[in-house]
Design an enzyme around this catalytic site. Structure first.
Site, PDB file in Angstrom:
ATOM      1  N   SER A  63       7.190  83.037   2.167  1.00 16.07           N
ATOM      2  CA  SER A  63       7.823  82.778   0.871  1.00 16.07           C
ATOM      3  C   SER A  63       7.393  83.756  -0.203  1.00 16.07           C
ATOM      4  O   SER A  63       8.118  83.975  -1.169  1.00 16.07           O
ATOM      5  CB  SER A  63       7.522  81.346   0.405  1.00 16.07           C
ATOM      6  OG  SER A  63       6.141  81.178   0.176  1.00 16.07           O
ATOM      7  N   ASP A 212       5.510  75.287 -11.207  1.00 14.89           N
ATOM      8  CA  ASP A 212       4.825  74.498 -10.186  1.00 14.89           C
ATOM      9  C   ASP A 212       3.369  74.929 -10.013  1.00 14.89           C
ATOM     10  O   ASP A 212       2.614  74.307  -9.272  1.00 14.89           O
ATOM     11  CB  ASP A 212       5.564  74.586  -8.844  1.00 14.89           C
ATOM     12  CG  ASP A 212       5.694  76.004  -8.305  1.00 14.89           C
ATOM     13  OD1 ASP A 212       5.084  76.926  -8.871  1.00 14.89           O
ATOM     14  OD2 ASP A 212       6.432  76.186  -7.310  1.00 14.89           O
ATOM     15  N   HIS A 215       4.064  79.407  -7.186  1.00 12.75           N
ATOM     16  CA  HIS A 215       4.777  80.644  -6.866  1.00 12.75           C
ATOM     17  C   HIS A 215       4.704  81.641  -8.017  1.00 12.75           C
ATOM     18  O   HIS A 215       4.791  81.252  -9.182  1.00 12.75           O
ATOM     19  CB  HIS A 215       6.239  80.345  -6.543  1.00 12.75           C
ATOM     20  CG  HIS A 215       6.405  79.528  -5.304  1.00 12.75           C
ATOM     21  ND1 HIS A 215       6.374  78.144  -5.321  1.00 12.75           N
ATOM     22  CD2 HIS A 215       6.586  79.888  -4.009  1.00 12.75           C
ATOM     23  CE1 HIS A 215       6.535  77.688  -4.085  1.00 12.75           C
ATOM     24  NE2 HIS A 215       6.671  78.731  -3.272  1.00 12.75           N
TER      25      HIS A 215
END
Length: 238
Positions: A63, A212, A215
Site C-alpha cells: 500500500s 488515520d 498513511h
C-alpha cells in the site's frame, strides 16, 4: 537511523506504518485479482505511456507504493515519475503496488505483473516486507521470498533496486538483527542498489500522515520521492 529506531515514539509510528500495509490476501488468486483490477483500471493508460517513454520502471510493493488514500496522481509511482522527468529522464513509472501484500503474495503475482506489461521494464523498484513484520513471519521466509523475486527479475535481465524496511524493537533484538540484515545482505549478494528505509524522513512527523495517522499524505510522499529520486537517477545512469 538505527539510533532513532530505539525510541518509543519511533516504535509507535513504525507499528502504525505496518498497519498501513493492511491484511495480506490469504490466497494467491486474491492477489492476482487485485492486480487484474489495477490492469483494468489503469493498465491501458500506463502501457500506452510505456511505449512512448524510453525507460520503463515498475514500482512493485504494497500500500505504501499503491498510494492508498491519495489522488491518483499523488501516489509514489506518479510522483516519482514526475520527479524523474524533471531530472531529465524519459521515464514511465508503472504502479504495481497492491495493499496487503506480504513478500509471499508479491512473489506469487510477480510473473503475472511483468508478463502483462507492454515490454520488459528497465528497472523494478522492489519494496515489500512490512506485512511480514506485522504478521510476525520468520525473517528467513521473508529473505527467501525477497531473494527469489530478485533472482527472477535478474534472470529476465531486469535491473533491481530494493527499498528496505526495519524491524521495530518490540519484536526482539534477535528478530530485528535477522530481519534488518535482509535488504543490505541481498543488495550486496546480487549487486543491487538499496534505499535502506522507505519511510525515512516521515517517522515522528504526524502532519505527514493522513487523518488515520497511518498513511502518508501527499506531502509525505513528496518527501519520500525527494529523498529517493537521486538514487534512482544514479541507477538509471549507471
Amino acid at each position: 537511523m538505527l539510533k532513532n529506531i530505539i525510541s518509543y515514539g519511533f516504535t509507535l509510528a513504525f507499528l502504525q506504518l505496518l498497519i498501513a500495509c493492511g491484511p495480506a490476501p490469504e490466497e494467491g488468486q486474491a492477489a492476482l485479482k487485485d492486480v487484474a483490477t489495477i490492469s483494468t483500471e489503469t493498465g491501458g493508460e500506463q502501457k500506452a505511456a510505456a511505449k512512448e517513454a524510453e525507460i520503463l520502471i515498475v514500482a512493485f510493493g504494497d500500500s505504501l507504493y499503491a498510494g492508498y488514500g491519495l489522488d491518483q496522481k499523488q501516489g509514489f509511482a506518479p510522483e516519482l515519475q514526475a520527479a524523474l522527468r524533471a531530472a531529465g529522464q524519459d521515464v514511465q513509472v508503472y504502479n504495481a503496488g497492491v495493499s496487503g501484500d506480504t513478500t509471499a503474495a508479491g512473489l506469487r503475482r510477480m510473473d503475472f505483473v511483468i508478463d502483462s506489461l507492454a515490454r520488459k521494464p528497465d528497472l523494478v523498484i522492489l519494496g515489500l516486507g512490512g506485512n511480514d513484520l506485522l504478521r510476525g513471519l520468520k525473517p528467513a521466509d521473508t529473505r527467501a521470498n525477497m531473494e527469489t523475486m530478485v533472482k527472477k527479475l535478474q534472470d529476465r535481465g531486469i535491473t533491481v533496486m530494493l527499498t528496505g524496511m526495519l524491524a521495530p524493537p518490540n519484536l526482539g533484538a534477535a528478530f530485528g538483527e535477522e530481519f534488518n540484515a535482509i535488504y543490505p545482505g541481498l543488495a550486496k549478494k546480487y549487486d543491487t542498489a538499496l534505499y535502506p528505509f522507505f519511510m525515512d524522513g516521515l517517522v515522528g512527523h504526524p502532519d505527514l500522515f493522513q487523518a488515520d495517522g497511518i498513511h502518508p499524505t501527499a506531502e509525505g510522499i513528496d518527501i519520500i520521492v525527494g529523498k529517493i529520486t537521486p538514487q534512482v537517477v544514479e541507477v538509471l545512469e549507471g
